[in-house]
Scaffold this motif. Structure first.
Motif, short mmCIF file in Angstrom:
data_model
loop_
_atom_site.label_atom_id
_atom_site.label_comp_id
_atom_site.label_asym_id
_atom_site.label_seq_id
_atom_site.Cartn_x
_atom_site.Cartn_y
_atom_site.Cartn_z
N ASN A 35 0.82 -1.21 -0.04
CA ASN A 35 -0.02 0.12 -0.02
C ASN A 35 0.70 1.31 -0.04
O ASN A 35 2.13 1.27 -0.28
CB ASN A 35 -0.94 0.00 1.11
N ASN A 36 0.28 2.52 0.28
CA ASN A 36 0.88 3.62 0.17
C ASN A 36 2.11 3.84 1.17
O ASN A 36 3.02 4.48 0.80
CB ASN A 36 -0.09 4.88 0.67
N ILE A 37 1.93 2.99 2.37
CA ILE A 37 3.15 3.25 3.21
C ILE A 37 4.16 1.86 3.25
O ILE A 37 4.95 1.66 3.89
CB ILE A 37 2.69 3.41 4.51
N GLY A 38 3.77 1.12 1.92
CA GLY A 38 4.93 -0.08 1.55
C GLY A 38 4.41 -1.14 2.48
O GLY A 38 5.18 -2.34 2.49
N PHE A 39 3.35 -1.36 2.87
CA PHE A 39 2.92 -2.63 3.71
C PHE A 39 2.25 -3.64 2.81
O PHE A 39 1.23 -3.05 2.31
CB PHE A 39 2.14 -2.32 4.88
N GLY A 40 2.41 -4.68 2.81
CA GLY A 40 1.60 -5.94 2.18
C GLY A 40 2.24 -7.22 2.63
O GLY A 40 2.09 -8.34 2.10
N ASP A 41 2.61 -7.32 3.93
CA ASP A 41 2.85 -8.45 4.63
C ASP A 41 1.67 -8.90 5.32
O ASP A 41 1.82 -9.36 6.67
CB ASP A 41 4.29 -8.58 5.49
#
Length: 523
Positions: A436-442
């Protein structure tokens, strides 16, 4: 074909229905489900063959044992197939995996194509064997699909079935199979079948304890239009009846039950959103316009059975829910590929924004999307909430929108792929991770619910008394989750979880993620 639909050959991902059932199927659609586990495969791996040389996949693409001829109805051009062999097809599969698979360097190297009779069975083993933190296979999403069937469902929302979704609350004897919901105007709806109905018999075979799973599966998951089977059903009030259902071409209605619920603090909107199909674009826009006109102050999106679909539709929904001040210039989802950057894409090409105008899937392109401007939203979720549905949750959280989840943990699928046709089969292998926009995808093990609430099959979806919706309304008013109860729904849920049973068991194409705009590699 509309321009929006022509752009559908893009990124797709899938969340397998987890649980004791070992094959996808059931519900209203095409795949064949399995009540009993398939025989376990041997853990011993064959030695790699000397002739399994990895080549440029383009050099063997379209070399087919049974080439298609004529015009491809999906593209309007001549089929690209040429005369080849099964060996050619298997060589293409292995090379394509090595080039594009997200975890290409985790695929076992001691496998031999000669030990697998078809390209499809060969493809099935070419994936990472590693596990998530919870012990589930990291790649639960590898699958193939007949190309024509894939296009029919993903573009037009049409498949063959009765128009009902089945929930497998207990997968082992005594089995418990219920109707989760039906599609409007479908054979099931016309027969008056409602949510919570129990399937007692299929073609005279007892569902709870019957041993002929082949016939049970054939009845639950019809393969052909016009195919008829006899069902004994028990309605939620306990009455039983026997009737015949014939499979038909069912057009799914992805957005249903749009309504406003009066509360002490103001009107709350509700919508049941089942599939991110192309046809959902028009339905979502109409729903948001309706709720905006009703002056809602909060929104509950029921995605408990939404396996995913078009990622661009997910972006449209997220934008319509939130305020422009939160999403302007923000990333809805960025796609991260393997270290080879196999498609030679720039950062801009792998970045999906929050869309502010319609894309033309099922409504004219370029129209400004309505905005609810909410800073919080509640999602009714569960193990069938997957892929593009999880992207809605993750993307909104990435721009500061408070998303509460009521129900169960989501499926855990932050990954996607570019579906690739070869010789009439479309192959789906994980090729990217979305952040997402803050780099989270875990979130490979899913999103944990704010309030854990059992699915309530005694009430209709959208009924304020239905357990998950009631909990959502209580959460927004009191800020607290309801205490775990001893209701029939809670008891059934605990039994189902103890058995590892699946809820909806659907063809893989019902659980996917697609991006509309085509990728344009820079070479």
């Amino acid at each position: 074909m509309k321009p929006g639909l022509q752009r559908l050959a893009a990124l797709l991902a899938f969340c397998a229905a987890a649980g004791a059932l070992t094959a996808c199927g059931g519900g209203g659609g095409g795949g064949g489900g399995a009540f009993l586990p398939l025989a376990a495969t041997s853990s011993q791996q064959p030695a790699a063959a000397a002739d399994d040389t990895i080549v440029d996949s383009a050099s063997v693409a379209g070399l087919c044992a049974a080439p298609r001829v004529g015009i491809d109805p999906g593209t309007g051009t001549v089929f690209p197939d040429r005369s080849g062999t099964t060996v050619d097809e298997k060589r293409w599969v292995r090379s394509w995996i090595d080039e594009t698979y997200l975890w290409f360097d985790e695929v076992p190297t001691n496998l031999a194509s000669k030990d697998y009779s078809t390209p499809i069975t060969w493809f099935a083993v070419l994936k990472t064997p590693r596990l998530t933190a919870s012990g589930r296979p990291k790649d639960r999403f590898h699958f193939t699909q007949d190309t024509a069937a894939y296009r029919a469902l993903s573009q037009d929302g049409v498949d063959v079935g009765y128009g009902l979704e089945l929930a497998f609350l207990s997968a082992s004897p005594p089995r418990d199979v219920r109707v989760a919901y039906t599609e409007p105007a479908s054979p099931a709806a016309q027969a008056g079948i409602v949510r919570g109905t129990r399937v007692v018999e299929v073609d005279g075979i007892d569902v709870a304890n019957g041993s002929d799973t082949t016939k049970l599966n054939a009845g639950l998951a019809p393969a052909r239009e016009g195919e008829a089977h006899t069902f004994k059903l028990q309605a939620p009030d306990g009455t039983e009846r026997t009737l015949s259902l014939a499979a038909a071409r069912v057009t799914r209605v992805p957005v249903q039950n749009v309504k406003t619920i009066a509360t002490a603090s103001g009107p709350v909107g509700y919508m049941q959103f089942n599939d991110h199909l192309a046809t959902a674009e028009a339905g979502l826009i109409a729903a948001v316009n309706q709720l905006q006109g009703a002056g809602i102050i909060d929104l509950v999106i029921d995605m408990r059975y939404n396996g995913g679909g078009l990622l661009d539709v997910a972006s449209e929904l997220a934008a319509m829910v939130s305020a422009g001040s939160a999403t302007n210039g923000a990333v809805f989802e960025r796609l991260l590929f393997n270290s080879k950057n196999p498609f030679r894409l720039t950062t801009a090409q792998t970045t999906l924004p929050f869309h502010t105008a319609s894309l033309g899937f099922s409504t004219p392109a370029g129209q400004a999307l309505p905005r609810l401007g909410l800073s919080r939203v509640t999602v009714l979720a569960g193990p069938d909430t997957c892929s593009a549905s999880e992207s809605v949750i993750n993307s909104l959280r990435g721009v500061g929108v408070a998303v509460s989840l009521v129900g169960g943990a989501t499926c855990g699928k932050p990954y996607g792929f570019l579906p690739q046709d070869n010789c009439g089969t479309t192959y789906f292998a994980i090729q990217f991770q979305g952040v997402n926009n803050i780099g989270f995808g875990d979130y490979g093990d899913g999103f944990t619910p704010t309030c854990a609430v059992a699915d309530d099959f005694d009430h209709a979806l959208g009924d304020p008394a239905e357990a998950r919706l009631a909990a959502a309304l209580s959460l927004r008013s009191s800020g607290a989750c309801p205490a775990p109860g001893s209701s029939k729904a809670d008891v059934t849920q605990r039994k189902s979880e103890a058995q590892g049973a699946a809820y909806l068991v659907r063809p893989p194409l019902r659980e996917n993620r697609l991006v509309a705009a085509p990728l344009a590699p820079q070479r």
